[in-house]
Design an enzyme around this catalytic site. Sequence first.
Site, PDB file in Angstrom:
ATOM      1  N   SER A   1       0.861  -1.179   0.000  1.00 12.46           N
ATOM      2  CA  SER A   1       0.000   0.000   0.000  1.00 12.46           C
ATOM      3  C   SER A   1       0.893   1.223   0.000  1.00 12.46           C
ATOM      4  O   SER A   1       2.075   1.144   0.373  1.00 12.46           O
ATOM      5  CB  SER A   1      -0.872  -0.009   1.267  1.00 12.46           C
ATOM      6  OG  SER A   1      -1.529   1.229   1.456  1.00 12.46           O
TER       7      SER A   1
ATOM      8  N   TYR B   1      -2.235  -1.312  10.317  1.00 11.79           N
ATOM      9  CA  TYR B   1      -2.181  -1.545   8.872  1.00 11.79           C
ATOM     10  C   TYR B   1      -0.838  -1.068   8.311  1.00 11.79           C
ATOM     11  O   TYR B   1      -0.211  -1.762   7.496  1.00 11.79           O
ATOM     12  CB  TYR B   1      -3.344  -0.796   8.226  1.00 11.79           C
ATOM     13  CG  TYR B   1      -3.510  -0.997   6.735  1.00 11.79           C
ATOM     14  CD1 TYR B   1      -4.208  -2.094   6.241  1.00 11.79           C
ATOM     15  CD2 TYR B   1      -2.999  -0.079   5.825  1.00 11.79           C
ATOM     16  CE1 TYR B   1      -4.386  -2.271   4.878  1.00 11.79           C
ATOM     17  CE2 TYR B   1      -3.175  -0.246   4.458  1.00 11.79           C
ATOM     18  CZ  TYR B   1      -3.866  -1.344   3.995  1.00 11.79           C
ATOM     19  OH  TYR B   1      -4.034  -1.510   2.648  1.00 11.79           O
TER      20      TYR B   1
END
Length: 277
Positions: A155, A168
Site C-alpha cells: 500500500s 495496517y
Amino acid sequence: MGRVAQRIALITGAGRGQGRAHAVRLAEEGASIIAFDICAPVASVSYAMATPEDLEETCALVRAAGGRAHAAQVDVRDFDRLERELAAGIDALGGLDIVVANAGIASYAPGHEISEAAWQEMIDINLTGTWHTIKAAVPHLVAGGRGGSIVLTSSAAGLQGTPNLAHYVAAKHGVTGLMRTFANELAPYWIRVNSVHPTQVDTPMIMNDEIFRMFRPDLEAPGRDDIVDVSVATNALPVPWVESRDVAHAVLFLASDEARYITGVALPVDAGILAKV
C-alpha cells in the site's frame, strides 16, 4: 494479448476487489488462476467480506476471459490449509508461475486506541498471511525450474505513516520488507519479487461507513460522495481514488516478461500520494 500465456497464477483475496481484478486481467492475457479467499467474516472488520458466491463469480469471469480456474476457501492465517489447497490447485491446473499475495483487511482507529485483538488480526492476515503465501509457493516455483514472479500487495501506507492506521501501516511496511528480502533470496532461482503500493482503491475496504466517518467526522452519517473532496486532497493527481483494474495493470506488468529484469521494486499505483508535498 498473451503476455502471460500458458502460465498459472495463485491469487489470494480473489473473491472481489483487487484480487478479482488481478485474476481477470491475468486471464485476459492467457493465464489460468488458482483463486483463494477466506469467504468469511473477520471479527475486527466492520465491512462485509467476500462470500463463496463472490469467489465463484470471480472464477466465472476468469473462464469468460479464456482462462481456467480452480478455487478454494482459504484463510491465509492457516498455513496447513493454504499449503494443502495450493498443492491441489497445482495438481488441477498443472503448475505454478505467478503468485499474487493480495489477501488483506483494513480497520481504522488512532494507534493508541487499537484493540489487542484488532492489532493481532491485522498482523496475522496482512503480514503473516503474506509470508505464509510465499512460504507455501516458493517450493513449487523452485521445483518448476522456470523461475517466476511474486507480486505482493502492499500500500502507499507501506511506504509512509498514514494516521489512524498504525496496525495496517506496520503490516504493510512489513510486506515491503518481505518483498526486499525475498527478492534477494530467490533471485538465484530466477524468481522475481516485487510489490505494488496503491493509494485508496474503489473497493469495499474503502467504501464503507467506518472510513466515511473517519474522513468526515464532522458529519452525522457521511457517505461516499462526502469523502470525494477529502480524498482528492490526499493525491497529487486530482482523483479521489484509483480503480482495481489500474492496480491489475501493474500486477500484469510485473508478472510478465516485460519485467523480466525487475525485482525488489516497490511500485506505486498511487495517483501521486507519495509525491504529494
